[in-house]
Design a protein around this motif. Sequence first.
Motif, PDB file in Angstrom:
ATOM      1  N   LYS A   1     -26.833  41.384 -21.944  1.00  0.00           N
ATOM      2  CA  LYS A   1     -28.009  40.691 -22.481  1.00  0.00           C
ATOM      3  C   LYS A   1     -27.636  39.355 -23.118  1.00  0.00           C
ATOM      4  O   LYS A   1     -28.384  38.386 -23.023  1.00  0.00           O
ATOM      5  CB  LYS A   1     -28.707  41.578 -23.511  1.00  0.00           C
ATOM      6  CG  LYS A   1     -29.429  42.772 -22.894  1.00  0.00           C
ATOM      7  CD  LYS A   1     -30.113  43.617 -23.957  1.00  0.00           C
ATOM      8  CE  LYS A   1     -30.876  44.776 -23.323  1.00  0.00           C
ATOM      9  NZ  LYS A   1     -31.516  45.652 -24.352  1.00  0.00           N
ATOM     10  N   ARG A   2     -26.458  39.312 -23.736  1.00  0.00           N
ATOM     11  CA  ARG A   2     -26.090  38.087 -24.436  1.00  0.00           C
ATOM     12  C   ARG A   2     -25.413  37.069 -23.523  1.00  0.00           C
ATOM     13  O   ARG A   2     -25.673  35.875 -23.631  1.00  0.00           O
ATOM     14  CB  ARG A   2     -25.182  38.417 -25.635  1.00  0.00           C
ATOM     15  CG  ARG A   2     -25.037  37.232 -26.584  1.00  0.00           C
ATOM     16  CD  ARG A   2     -24.375  37.635 -27.889  1.00  0.00           C
ATOM     17  NE  ARG A   2     -25.221  38.504 -28.694  1.00  0.00           N
ATOM     18  CZ  ARG A   2     -24.883  38.927 -29.912  1.00  0.00           C
ATOM     19  NH1 ARG A   2     -23.721  38.556 -30.448  1.00  0.00           N
ATOM     20  NH2 ARG A   2     -25.691  39.714 -30.594  1.00  0.00           N
ATOM     21  N   PHE A   3     -24.545  37.541 -22.621  1.00  0.00           N
ATOM     22  CA  PHE A   3     -23.764  36.601 -21.813  1.00  0.00           C
ATOM     23  C   PHE A   3     -23.801  36.853 -20.304  1.00  0.00           C
ATOM     24  O   PHE A   3     -23.150  36.139 -19.546  1.00  0.00           O
ATOM     25  CB  PHE A   3     -22.298  36.628 -22.266  1.00  0.00           C
ATOM     26  CG  PHE A   3     -22.084  36.145 -23.672  1.00  0.00           C
ATOM     27  CD1 PHE A   3     -22.588  34.918 -24.078  1.00  0.00           C
ATOM     28  CD2 PHE A   3     -21.386  36.908 -24.591  1.00  0.00           C
ATOM     29  CE1 PHE A   3     -22.399  34.461 -25.369  1.00  0.00           C
ATOM     30  CE2 PHE A   3     -21.185  36.461 -25.892  1.00  0.00           C
ATOM     31  CZ  PHE A   3     -21.693  35.232 -26.282  1.00  0.00           C
ATOM     32  N   GLY A   4     -24.529  37.889 -19.860  1.00  0.00           N
ATOM     33  CA  GLY A   4     -24.587  38.168 -18.433  1.00  0.00           C
ATOM     34  C   GLY A   4     -23.367  38.886 -17.889  1.00  0.00           C
ATOM     35  O   GLY A   4     -23.134  38.884 -16.674  1.00  0.00           O
ATOM     36  N   LEU A   5     -22.577  39.544 -18.745  1.00  0.00           N
ATOM     37  CA  LEU A   5     -21.331  40.181 -18.316  1.00  0.00           C
ATOM     38  C   LEU A   5     -21.581  41.595 -17.797  1.00  0.00           C
ATOM     39  O   LEU A   5     -22.298  42.386 -18.412  1.00  0.00           O
ATOM     40  CB  LEU A   5     -20.339  40.227 -19.473  1.00  0.00           C
ATOM     41  CG  LEU A   5     -19.968  38.875 -20.091  1.00  0.00           C
ATOM     42  CD1 LEU A   5     -18.973  39.073 -21.212  1.00  0.00           C
ATOM     43  CD2 LEU A   5     -19.418  37.929 -19.029  1.00  0.00           C
ATOM     44  N   ILE A   6     -20.952  41.919 -16.670  1.00  0.00           N
ATOM     45  CA  ILE A   6     -21.052  43.228 -16.023  1.00  0.00           C
ATOM     46  C   ILE A   6     -19.637  43.750 -15.794  1.00  0.00           C
ATOM     47  O   ILE A   6     -18.735  42.980 -15.455  1.00  0.00           O
ATOM     48  CB  ILE A   6     -21.777  43.113 -14.668  1.00  0.00           C
ATOM     49  CG1 ILE A   6     -23.237  42.699 -14.862  1.00  0.00           C
ATOM     50  CG2 ILE A   6     -21.711  44.425 -13.889  1.00  0.00           C
ATOM     51  CD1 ILE A   6     -23.941  42.388 -13.558  1.00  0.00           C
TER      52      ILE A   6
END
Length: 481
Positions: free
Chosen positions: A420-425
């Motif tokens: 949600k904050r940085f798009g990290l998966i």
Amino acid sequence: MPELLLAEVAERVANATWGFVPARDIKPVHLANGMFRALAGPIEPDLALLKKVVATMRGKTQKSSTEIIEIADFRAASELPLSTAVAEGAVTQLRKALDVVLNQDGAFYEGSTSTPTLSHWHHLTKDPSDQRAGHLLAHVLLGAPERAAALAIRGALSKNDDAVYRLTAPLLGNQEDELPAFPAPDSDIQQKAQESCVLKNLQESFTTLAEYEPYLDKTALLQRTVTLAGFGLLLHLFNGNSDTCQPLLLCASDHPMAVREASRHTLALARRRLRSVFGDSLRQELIQRGDHKLSEEEYRDWASTWLPAESFTADQIQRYALEYEQELLAGETHFEAAVRALTGPAMAIIGRTKSGQDSVTPEGCSKHLGRRIGLQWPRKHGRGERYLMPVGAVYDALVTSLLHHKEVIQAEVFWELAYKRFGLICGALPEVDGERLARLGIRNVTSAQLAANARGIIEDLTRLGYARTYADDVTLISAMW
């Protein structure tokens, strides 16, 4: 239209897109110096003697220890007698020690504005190599409620009890004892921070990191600050003023090959977005100039008016014409086709020096930054396209900027927050992450492979001391157990 006009327009577009001009390889030490200098306010540190002693240890103009001892200011600072074998040996060892701690990024040298690996505001310089990216991030922090991160950074930079500062202190010129008052926040940057998914969330992450100031020694706090700044700047380059972040798939140190390929794909899409956000700003700039109402022939003539032969190769000029025709065949309007065809040359000219030599474009800046902060692999040379695999320093910054002090949460909740904050998966939510990747057109990785990658990242975080897995197969993450 002369080349200078295209260069000026491209620079304005870059500033509108990112708030700075990414026209060179920005090292973390450059970013730290620019950011800390902007937070410090108007200061005038004197590093002249330190440069004479240290910065010539590398390169073509090395001074001998005998020459260093003969510098009157150095003899006064070190209380050494005139040259003796013992004195020369001591000076050599001192210079080697200083070189190791101050020149870690190879950015500190004599005869020009440069930057040491710093630990105190007395080490700051006027080096402009950050291209004002540090100024941008500093004013994002100055606009935060209560300025907690800015206060924590200034407090760390004012402490003089670390080994690096004590080693350098005798060689520093006359210095002020206290920092001046906070500079006023830049209103334009505050507006940009509200519009950007990255800058707004980065401001919150720095505020969270500031909570650890009482529990980390100053060098650890500054290191995490610089890593988070580099990480945030990289994401800002990818996303510009977008209101959502481009998803990025992180690989564990031990990961399935399919995950690596998917990570490469997300990185390629992020670079494509970088080009897209620049193109969006270029379109707005051209509309403001009134260039959206030209004739078809005038748009075709941009191949020569915007790209003069003395500044661009015949291939570059021909490529504009070819891309313009291809966009028309794809159904775009003449103006839109011209904007898309001009985006590449406009980005290229940003990285061109005043002497006409090609330097670093915004795309190149992102590539260098990702490698230097330890996020992008291979770091230097290696087979295949680059992918994303964080080193421990990136996790140090990420965990302490996402989790509040003593907060403990499940791994799945942590990675949902990172998304949600940085798009990290990473695959911690295999089905959900698989759907997120599928929406990007990435379907070559299974839920089982994503789950295996997530387990590998948990192992990485466990080795770093941030994760603990219990008998019921529940993994908890905390910055401070």
